[in-house]
Enzyme design. Structure first.
Site, PDB file in Angstrom:
ATOM      1  CB  SER A   1       1.640  15.247  26.067  1.00 29.88           C
ATOM      2  OG  SER A   1       2.903  14.343  25.156  1.00 29.88           O
TER       3      SER A   1
ATOM      4  CG  ASP B   1       9.548  17.445  27.053  1.00 27.79           C
ATOM      5  OD1 ASP B   1       9.852  16.074  26.663  1.00 27.79           O
ATOM      6  OD2 ASP B   1       8.526  18.038  27.190  1.00 27.79           O
TER       7      ASP B   1
ATOM      8  CG  HIS C   1       7.217  14.871  28.013  1.00 26.65           C
ATOM      9  ND1 HIS C   1       6.640  15.568  27.421  1.00 26.65           N
ATOM     10  CD2 HIS C   1       6.279  13.593  28.057  1.00 26.65           C
ATOM     11  CE1 HIS C   1       5.996  15.870  26.859  1.00 26.65           C
ATOM     12  NE2 HIS C   1       5.204  14.306  26.772  1.00 26.65           N
TER      13      HIS C   1
END
Length: 270
Positions: free
Chosen positions: A150, A218, A246
């Site tokens: 991320s 996601d 996610h």
């Protein structure tokens, strides 16, 4: 009438400044979600580790965990996402240990037991200090695998653009802050926000093998931004489609991740 016109201009300027300050505040709060409490340690999952502290170039003490396996060929330098701290990544530490890697995970400034407050520049300095710590411990630079999840993807890309590494793995990340802002706040001009995170620009000049991973499901970082990052990356490079949200895709796609990351590492130049 002239004074009235000035009053309108003054009122408009004050309103803009207030909106600008508010958006910068919202930006910082939405970008960094640090937690200080260490809820688990690797020992809870049967992993032996060394807790280490090291200093950044601007004087902050950071905290991290180093998991060493005597027969390991590679050491993963792990830059985590924007929320929680290192104690929320135990399963991923276990994952890298299971595929035969050493792992060094560290908390950014303001996270966990690390000093300071997070910022884009600060996170880059933190990753640089973590890299220097590994090298100082005798870890050969060309056996370091940069891994970022991320927001940590942007952090590890920056580190790889400045330091020698064997390879780079970027998981569920984005091409730039500008692209993320367009995705989240399409009605706002991107220049209002301070964050840049120019990952797609930096990755153009990183020539080591790269594995870009992104889930088609996601819901936080759009899949297209992961693909854009891959498209902008210099070769050699690979892309891995996975499934899941996610924050859940690692668990939903663990088998394919283990297979493909293991194959990626085995395929690195000797």
């Amino acid at each position: 009438m002239v004074l009235k016109g000035y009053a309108h201009i003054f009122s408009a300027v004050i309103t803009f400044v207030l909106i600008f300050v508010y958006l910068r505040y919202i930006e910082k709060k939405s970008l960094f979600y640090p937690e200080n409490e260490i809820v688990y340690t690797p020992e809870a999952s049967g992993m032996r580790y060394n807790e280490v502290n090291f200093e950044t170039s601007d004087g902050y003490m950071l905290n991290g965990w180093l998991i060493i396996q005597p027969a390991a060929k590679y050491t993963v330098l792990f830059a985590h996402g924007n929320a929680g701290n290192i104690s929320h990544r135990i399963e991923k530490l276990k994952f890298f240990k299971q595929i035969g890697c050493n792992v060094f995970i560290f908390d950014y400034r303001g996270y966990g037991r690390s000093q300071g407050r997070p910022s884009e520049k600060g996170l880059y300095l933190d990753a640089g200090a973590a890299y220097e710590y590994l090298v100082a411990q005798g870890i050969t630079a060309n056996t370091i695998i940069g891994y970022g999840e991320s927001l940590g993807g942007a952090v590890i890309i920056d580190a790889a653009s400045k330091n020698t590494m064997a390879a780079l793995i970027v998981d569920s990340s984005f091409s730039s802050a500008k692209d993320m802002i367009k995705a989240i706040y399409p009605f706002l001009p991107h220049w209002i926000f301070a964050s840049k995170f120019y990952s797609s620009w930096k990755i153009k000049n990183i020539n080591i093998p790269k594995l870009i991973i992104h889930s088609i499901n996601d819901e936080i970082i759009p899949y297209r931004l992961g693909r854009k990052l891959y498209d902008e990356a210099a070769p050699p490079k690979e892309f891995l489609d996975i499934r899941g949200g996610h924050n859940s895709n690692f668990f939903e796609s663990e088998d394919i991740l283990k297979e493909r990351i293991s194959a990626f590492l085995k395929g690195l130049p000797q």
